[in-house]
Write an enzyme that holds these catalytic residues in place. Structure first.
Site, PDB file in Angstrom:
ATOM      1  N   LYS A  31       0.814  -1.218   0.000  1.00 12.24           N
ATOM      2  CA  LYS A  31       0.000   0.000   0.000  1.00 12.24           C
ATOM      3  C   LYS A  31       0.847   1.267   0.000  1.00 12.24           C
ATOM      4  O   LYS A  31       2.062   1.255   0.167  1.00 12.24           O
ATOM      5  CB  LYS A  31      -0.976  -0.025   1.180  1.00 12.24           C
ATOM      6  CG  LYS A  31      -2.123  -1.015   0.932  1.00 12.24           C
ATOM      7  CD  LYS A  31      -3.248  -0.852   1.904  1.00 12.24           C
ATOM      8  CE  LYS A  31      -4.410  -1.780   1.518  1.00 12.24           C
ATOM      9  NZ  LYS A  31      -5.505  -1.713   2.494  1.00 12.24           N
ATOM     10  N   ARG A  54      -3.602 -10.042   5.057  1.00 13.61           N
ATOM     11  CA  ARG A  54      -4.087 -10.127   3.678  1.00 13.61           C
ATOM     12  C   ARG A  54      -2.995  -9.583   2.773  1.00 13.61           C
ATOM     13  O   ARG A  54      -2.617  -8.413   2.879  1.00 13.61           O
ATOM     14  CB  ARG A  54      -5.378  -9.319   3.530  1.00 13.61           C
ATOM     15  CG  ARG A  54      -6.027  -9.375   2.164  1.00 13.61           C
ATOM     16  CD  ARG A  54      -7.334  -8.582   2.170  1.00 13.61           C
ATOM     17  NE  ARG A  54      -8.012  -8.628   0.875  1.00 13.61           N
ATOM     18  CZ  ARG A  54      -7.790  -7.769  -0.128  1.00 13.61           C
ATOM     19  NH1 ARG A  54      -6.905  -6.795   0.036  1.00 13.61           N
ATOM     20  NH2 ARG A  54      -8.444  -7.894  -1.265  1.00 13.61           N
TER      21      ARG A  54
END
Length: 352
Positions: free
Chosen positions: A290, A325
């Site tokens: 991210k 995740r």
């Protein structure tokens, strides 16, 4: 006045510390102190470190911190939370921020998912709509067409599958094809029928924190206290889910790194991850590749964020997070295995 308990003072093993350490959520992490935070009118009014030996164990927060998390069932697969595990990301989208268009055909997507399961993923999370900042909403039937064939193939192969969607119609279709869990980045707020759909299905669900939809969530997000605000929102959504008939032991939470948060907000949440165990449910962290990784590493592009992603994996499991995740399954599963080896050694001390 509202109180929060954040476990801290982690130790490798409990030996020799009777009455001075406690086991976190039935996992392989022990803690020796709690940061007790008190908040009034939206602001922190006090925070102090309290040794385990001095904690009021009659406080309901204590039971939530220490109670083992019940396993969840996805088809034939049982996923346990006594040690950390991996959820693998499989996007059937042309525009996801990291792997958009990578799995263009059903055959490619199914093969990639089977490979990720072999590499150590406990669950494959299949999504048909990008929720990156600025992404436009996808019509539910288009989303179904993208994910349905892959879900069917994986379910028939005995792979545990989660459907990553905000839409009740997509949830229902995926569950009917063999998906065993729903992962909703909107925390079951985007679709008024989502709560009912999950309750009727009786399946596990991941409730993720966000602020606004993908189109608007990164437009100057504001918090009074990012860590505590996210906690309060997730607590509220858990209560709404339980009131709608969803069993509490089938709920997981995700603090939503990158969803309606600045880099500073994300860092505050990541540093305080252990607080979320006070919600009494398993915690999932999705921070793979991210923006925060790029922001902290000279704007490294998405394909050069593995090291930072693994650092966040280790940060998470070091604070007792039960599931991560990720895109990079092999590397993340390997990191967890090494952590587990270190923990096993600590739990088997040499004889004095």
């Amino acid at each position: 006045m509202k109180s929060y308990f954040r476990p801290t003072g982690f130790v490798d093993a409990p030996f020799g510390y009777d009455g001075r350490v406690a086991r976190l959520a039935g996992g392989l992490t022990w803690f020796s102190a709690v940061e007790v935070i008190e908040r009034s009118g939206g602001k922190r009014v006090s925070q102090r470190l309290v040794p385990i030996s001095e904690i009021d164990t009659s406080n309901p927060l204590w039971a939530r911190l220490t109670a083992p998390r019940a396993p969840i069932q996805l088809g034939e697969r049982t996923v346990r939370f006594s040690e950390p595990s991996v959820m693998a990301i499989l996007n059937r989208t042309p525009d996801s921020f990291s792997d958009g268009g990578r799995h263009a055909t059903d055959d490619e997507a199914a093969a990639a998912a089977v490979a990720m399961a072999a590499e150590g993923a406990a669950i494959i999370d299949v999504g048909g709509e990008s929720t990156r900042p600025g992404a436009a909403e996808v019509w539910e039937q288009d989303e179904i067409v993208r994910v349905a064939p892959v879900i069917e193939r994986l379910a028939k192969a005995g792979v545990a599958v989660s459907i990553d969607t905000r839409k009740s119609a997509v949830m229902a279709d995926a569950l009917s094809r063999g998906a065993g869990m729903v992962n909703d980045v909107s925390g079951l707020t985007h679709d008024d029928r989502a709560l009912e759909t999950i309750a009727n299905a009786g399946c596990p669900v991941v409730i993720m924190h966000t602020r606004g939809g993908p189109e608007t969530m990164q437009r100057d997000p504001q918090y009074e206290d990012a860590l505590l605000d996210v906690y309060d929102w997730l607590e509220m959504r858990i209560d709404a889910a339980v009131a709608a008939g969803i069993a509490r032991d089938k709920i997981l939470v995700d603090p939503g790194i990158g969803f309606g948060k600045t880099v500073r907000h994300n860092l505050e949440v990541l540093n305080g991850l252990s607080l979320f165990h006070g919600l009494g449910v398993p915690v999932l962290l999705g921070a793979s590749r991210k923006r925060i990784v790029g922001a902290l590493s000279n704007e490294a592009p998405v394909d050069r964020r593995l090291g930072g992603s693994l650092a966040l994996v280790m940060t998470a499991i070091g604070q007792g997070v039960q599931m991560v995740r990720v895109h990079d399954v092999f590397e993340s599963a390997q990191a967890i295995r090494v952590w587990r080896g270190l923990r096993d050694a600590a739990l088997s001390p040499p004889t004095l």
